[in-house]
Design an enzyme around this catalytic site. Structure first.
Site, short mmCIF file in Angstrom:
data_model
loop_
_atom_site.label_atom_id
_atom_site.label_comp_id
_atom_site.label_asym_id
_atom_site.label_seq_id
_atom_site.Cartn_x
_atom_site.Cartn_y
_atom_site.Cartn_z
N ARG A 146 0.70 -1.15 0.15
CA ARG A 146 0.04 -0.24 -0.01
C ARG A 146 0.80 1.12 0.13
O ARG A 146 1.97 1.15 0.38
CB ARG A 146 -0.84 0.04 1.26
CG ARG A 146 -1.80 -1.25 1.45
CD ARG A 146 -2.43 -1.23 2.66
NE ARG A 146 -3.71 -2.39 2.90
CZ ARG A 146 -3.11 -3.24 3.36
NH1 ARG A 146 -2.05 -3.44 4.07
NH2 ARG A 146 -4.18 -4.35 3.37
N LYS A 170 -1.69 -2.91 8.19
CA LYS A 170 -2.67 -2.33 8.88
C LYS A 170 -2.71 -3.12 10.33
O LYS A 170 -2.36 -4.30 10.51
CB LYS A 170 -4.09 -2.68 8.17
CG LYS A 170 -4.28 -1.81 7.03
CD LYS A 170 -5.53 -1.69 6.57
CE LYS A 170 -5.95 -0.97 5.28
NZ LYS A 170 -7.45 -1.33 4.85
N HIS A 240 -2.77 2.69 -5.76
CA HIS A 240 -3.52 1.53 -5.48
C HIS A 240 -3.95 0.74 -6.76
O HIS A 240 -4.03 -0.37 -6.81
CB HIS A 240 -5.03 1.90 -4.84
CG HIS A 240 -6.06 0.90 -4.49
ND1 HIS A 240 -5.60 0.01 -3.47
CD2 HIS A 240 -7.06 0.29 -5.39
CE1 HIS A 240 -6.56 -0.87 -3.34
NE2 HIS A 240 -7.21 -0.72 -4.18
N ARG A 243 -1.26 -1.66 -7.20
CA ARG A 243 -1.44 -2.71 -6.18
C ARG A 243 -2.50 -3.56 -6.84
O ARG A 243 -2.31 -4.83 -6.72
CB ARG A 243 -1.92 -2.05 -4.78
CG ARG A 243 -2.32 -3.33 -3.69
CD ARG A 243 -2.53 -2.50 -2.46
NE ARG A 243 -3.44 -3.33 -1.45
CZ ARG A 243 -2.88 -4.05 -0.60
NH1 ARG A 243 -1.36 -4.37 -0.42
NH2 ARG A 243 -3.52 -4.89 0.25
N HIS A 266 -3.94 -9.07 3.56
CA HIS A 266 -5.19 -8.93 3.64
C HIS A 266 -5.38 -10.07 4.94
O HIS A 266 -4.67 -10.91 5.08
CB HIS A 266 -6.15 -9.56 2.75
CG HIS A 266 -6.09 -8.33 1.66
ND1 HIS A 266 -6.59 -8.73 0.17
CD2 HIS A 266 -6.25 -7.05 1.56
CE1 HIS A 266 -6.55 -7.61 -0.43
NE2 HIS A 266 -6.43 -6.70 0.36
N TYR A 275 -10.06 -8.91 -6.43
CA TYR A 275 -9.20 -8.73 -7.61
C TYR A 275 -9.31 -9.93 -8.43
O TYR A 275 -8.70 -10.05 -9.74
CB TYR A 275 -7.69 -8.97 -7.06
CG TYR A 275 -7.38 -7.68 -6.23
CD1 TYR A 275 -7.26 -6.42 -6.51
CD2 TYR A 275 -7.18 -7.90 -4.48
CE1 TYR A 275 -7.09 -5.35 -5.79
CE2 TYR A 275 -6.90 -6.68 -3.81
CZ TYR A 275 -6.86 -5.40 -4.57
OH TYR A 275 -6.38 -4.39 -3.63
#
Length: 296
Positions: A146, A170, A240, A243, A266, A275
């Site tokens: 990211r 994250k 993005h 990505r 994720h 995706y």
């Protein structure tokens, strides 16, 4: 500090990153400013749903996207759940709130040809910025990280010997992502130029501006947009989308969905499955071309 206990809860118990916590606090301050102007109070602990609804309507009328408004109300909902947990309130004013409807975003990845044009045909000069910009693009496309993860990369995150990069994602979750040989070469060239800067004010972070300070997100966006504007006619040209391209191209080449999930950082397959629509389209082409009965 306002919301100190809530801040501690997000950082220490929920293990959210500082940037995520800042976004939550910004949303709380937004409501606080609104009710202060409208109702003469700055205590958002005591607001009712009708007052929050008025704030939401004002956000809609100001042109803020429903998706962004939903994120703000989600921050508030987390805050009120925290207040319930510690006994500061007895009822969550957002308990029956329904999120605003949002249109499904269709993200169109760059093609392999477009990325090849940028990396193989466009001119990256031999300056510090030239090597830096090429490395940024190569890292995005070869690792799928990211934008904020790239900005926060440390020199210590990179292992040239192991050809890996340690990414802090994250909720402060770390993951190790492999580096391609081509990226390793660009990285070595960039580090030489970085070490030759007249002044380095930030010795910790990998990516710097030419003034020697940590690179910032808007500059990263501009770099991607500027280079891909020379190779692509797509409306959106952002980190993005790179990505997205990384994930889509891996899946098109037969990569395992779980492996792509881990590379992207994720927490669930559901996030990765967005995706796969391009991969399904590619599979249909292969299926139609190769199946014995496709011509009947």
């Amino acid at each position: 500090m306002p919301f100190q206990s809530f801040t501690d809860y997000l950082l220490l118990e929920k293990n959210y990153s500082k940037l995520t916590v800042q976004a939550y606090l910004s949303d709380l301050e937004s409501l606080k400013d609104f009710i202060n102007n409208q109702y003469g109070t700055d205590s958002i602990k005591d607001v009712n749903y009708a007052q929050i609804r008025t704030w939401i309507v004002s956000l809609v009328e100001s042109g803020i996207a429903n998706r962004s408004i939903n994120r703000k109300t989600s921050s508030l909902n987390t805050y009120y759940k925290f207040l319930l947990k510690v006994g500061d309130i007895t009822q969550n004013p957002l308990s029956k709130h329904k999120a605003l409807k949002t249109s499904k975003k269709v993200q169109i990845p760059f093609s392999e040809e477009e990325i090849g044009t940028v990396l193989d045909e466009l001119n990256f000069d031999n300056s510090f910025e030239g090597y830096r910009n090429k490395l940024i693009i190569e890292l995005f496309y070869s690792t799928g990280i990211r934008r904020i993860e790239l900005v926060e990369l440390k020199l210590s995150s990179i292992s040239l010997n192991n050809k890996t990069v340690k990414v802090l994602g994250k909720r402060n979750k770390e993951r190790i992502v492999p580096l391609l040989n081509s990226v390793k070469e660009t990285l070595a060239n960039y580090l030489n130029k970085r070490n030759s800067l007249e002044e380095i004010k930030d010795s910790e972070h990998l990516f710097l501006t030419k003034k020697g300070v940590k690179i910032y997100e808007m500059l990263v966006y501009r770099i991607i947009n500027d280079y891909f504007s020379q190779a692509s006619s797509k409306v959106k040209k952002s980190p993005h989308i790179l990505r997205h391209s990384f994930a889509t191209h891996l899946l098109n080449q037969g990569a395992d969905l779980n492996a792509v999930k881990e590379l992207l950082g994720h927490t669930s397959l559901a996030a990765t499955q967005v995706y796969t629509h391009n991969s399904i389209a590619e599979l249909k082409k292969v299926h139609l071309k190769a199946h014995p009965r496709s011509k009947k």
